[in-house]
Enzyme design. Structure first.
Site, PDB file in Angstrom:
ATOM      1  N   HIS A  60     -15.214  -2.220   4.906  1.00 41.97           N
ATOM      2  CA  HIS A  60     -13.652  -1.360   5.100  1.00 41.97           C
ATOM      3  C   HIS A  60     -14.040  -0.286   5.758  1.00 41.97           C
ATOM      4  O   HIS A  60     -15.609   0.856   5.166  1.00 41.97           O
ATOM      5  CB  HIS A  60     -12.916  -1.241   3.502  1.00 41.97           C
ATOM      6  CG  HIS A  60     -11.148  -1.346   3.507  1.00 41.97           C
ATOM      7  ND1 HIS A  60     -11.166   0.430   3.500  1.00 41.97           N
ATOM      8  CD2 HIS A  60     -10.488  -2.095   3.904  1.00 41.97           C
ATOM      9  CE1 HIS A  60     -10.157   0.386   3.828  1.00 41.97           C
ATOM     10  NE2 HIS A  60      -9.447  -0.690   4.255  1.00 41.97           N
ATOM     11  N   ASP A  77      -8.690  -8.666   1.670  1.00 46.56           N
ATOM     12  CA  ASP A  77      -8.151  -9.997   2.740  1.00 46.56           C
ATOM     13  C   ASP A  77      -9.393 -11.459   1.550  1.00 46.56           C
ATOM     14  O   ASP A  77      -8.776 -12.457   1.718  1.00 46.56           O
ATOM     15  CB  ASP A  77      -8.501 -10.162   3.740  1.00 46.56           C
ATOM     16  CG  ASP A  77      -7.505  -9.121   4.782  1.00 46.56           C
ATOM     17  OD1 ASP A  77      -6.355  -8.866   3.755  1.00 46.56           O
ATOM     18  OD2 ASP A  77      -7.711  -7.825   5.188  1.00 46.56           O
TER      19      ASP A  77
END
Ligand code: CMC
Length: 435
Positions: A313, A370
């Site tokens: 991320h 996710d």
């Protein structure tokens, strides 16, 4: 109106081209500091270069706070863990959009408005039917959202705040209806209409799975799971799609067009499309015999563009707090529904191996939201190609509140980044017969 950052009185000194200038330092409510360079070009002729805006704050915002080092995520000051446990999606949406949690009366009014605006113009169904059957639902949804503006034109003569409230309510309610409609149409089934007696999440599941032959039974565990899934996706400060909404919105386009731009950005596999990519990757591993080690090796290979979807991320350099909640929910939901999903077992093993691998530790790569969300969606019966649509419905309150914040910002400016030009220097035009 947007809360503004405050000037700390500190300055950053920059010496360039033989002169030194002072750049003011501003600070947000959680102590994050920024050097305000808005006068830099005027004073020195220089701009800053920051690829992917990795080090650039494009606005000040009072909506969402993230600390990527500590793994903190808060909406309007409330920890996402507490919202996931105690709130419902509609209440969290209200919080993001209005800045504070609603009381009973406010929440009921908002729920009623959402239910009252849930129908979609019948002519839009014909529009849906014209897409090729195998179109990706994200492509259909983003075009349909732009089309909403034609079906629901500007609200002339209404006070601006009321017009915005009605528009955002329409969006929140109708996008959910349209998503379920597109699924039904893609399967060649009859469209199921929203029902006034059902909550936002229950209504969605009913529109997706009810049919004239087998009525859908609302399952409260599934409704709770969907609420949590959408709360976890509701906002994430200046990510790619939100930045797209703000950028497009800064040209003062209507809200539908700005949201549609956000949807287009979200579709990408590095962003919201990752939830679909994770499941496809896990299925690929399964089809290749279940050994994920070669996939891990490929992800580490600099010469191979392959990445482990669901890891890494831009902001989180530790475990994504949303992934932690999603993983726990995944376990709970599958146990309650008595579902055995081999992909969940594989995902957990993969995570364990990855977290022990020095490449991932050195690069601060941890599971993101996710990684487990696709398994939750599978348990709810959502088809894989609709996963990103599910993310988009959840992100709507965030996009809307960020658009509203920009629209109400007294320091508003159209987004217009600079560049460092590296193309050819001036050259004379050569007529075609001389080339
Ligand atoms: N697998 C293998 N290596 C990775 C991965 C990954 N998933 N993610 C980043 N890296 C490596 C990358 O190769 C680079 O290595 P090096 O410095 O040796 O060249 C380093 O880590 C930094 O990567 P980056 O691409 O510069 O980092 P970024 O901040 O620009 O990208 C990201 C963030 C999310 C796009 C990236 O981590 C990624 O592609 N992850 C996979 C896609 C994914 O799961 N996306 C969902 C994000 S969370 C949901 C959302 O909010 O959209």
């Amino acid at each position: 109106m947007t809360e503004q950052e405050h000037n700390t009185g500190e300055v950053a000194m920059l010496t360039i081209g033989g002169r030194t200038i002072e750049l003011p330092v501003v600070e947000g409510t959680e102590g994050d500091k920024a050097i305000d360079i808005s006068e830099l070009r005027r004073q020195t002729g220089y701009v800053t270069l920051d690829r992917g805006f990795a080090n650039t704050a494009s606005c000040s915002s009072a909506i969402t706070f993230m600390d990527g080092e500590k793994g903190i995520l808060r909406y309007r000051g409330y920890p996402v863990e507490e919202l996931a446990e105690h709130s419902e999606f509609v209440e969290t949406a209200y919080l993001l959009i209005n800045g504070d949690l609603p009381d009973h009366k406010e929440l009921n009014r908002f729920r009623m408005m959402l239910n009252d605006n849930s129908l979609v113009h019948e002519d839009m169904q014909r529009f849906f039917q014209s897409f090729p059957r195998d179109s990706h639902p994200m492509g259909i949804l983003s075009s349909m959202v732009t089309a909403l503006r034609s079906f629901y034109p500007a609200l002339i003569g209404m006070p601006r705040s009321e017009a915005i409230l009605l528009t955002l309510t329409r969006l929140l309610s109708k996008v959910r209806t349209m998503a379920a409609m597109s699924y039904k149409i893609s399967r060649g089934h009859r469209v199921i209409y929203p029902r006034l007696d059902l909550s936002y999440c229950a209504n969605f599941l009913n529109m997706m799975f009810d049919n004239p032959v087998k009525p859908y039974e609302i399952d409260h565990d599934k409704v709770k799971a969907l609420n949590v899934f959408w709360i976890l996706h509701a906002d994430h400060e200046q990510n790619c799609s939100t930045a797209a909404v703000r950028l497009v919105g800064s040209a003062r386009v209507n809200l539908y067009a700005a949201i549609s731009a956000g949807m287009a950005a979200l579709w990408g596999p590095l962003h919201g499309g990752a939830n679909q990519a994770v499941i496809e990757m896990l299925e690929q591993i399964q089809a290749a015999g279940g050994d994920f080690r070669p996939f891990i090796e490929r992800a580490k290979d600099k010469n191979d563009p392959f990445r482990l979807y669901g890891f890494g991320h831009r902001v989180y350099k530790t475990y994504d707090p949303r992934a932690r909640i999603m993983k726990a929910m995944c376990d709970r939901l599958l146990a309650k529904l008595e579902i055995q999903d081999p992909l969940l077992d594989m995902a957990k093993e993969l995570e364990e191996v990855v977290l022990r691998d020095s490449y991932f530790a050195d690069h601060n790569l941890y599971p993101n939201v996710d990684f487990y969300s696709g398994i939750v969606l599978r348990a709810l019966g959502i088809p894989t190609n609709m996963f990103t649509v599910m993310f988009a419905i959840g992100r709507l309150p965030g996009w809307i509140s960020q658009w509203m914040e920009d629209a109400g910002d007294p320091k508003w400016k159209i987004y217009r980044p600079r560049q460092v030009y590296v193309g050819p220097a001036q050259r004379p035009f050569v007529p075609i017969h001389q080339r």
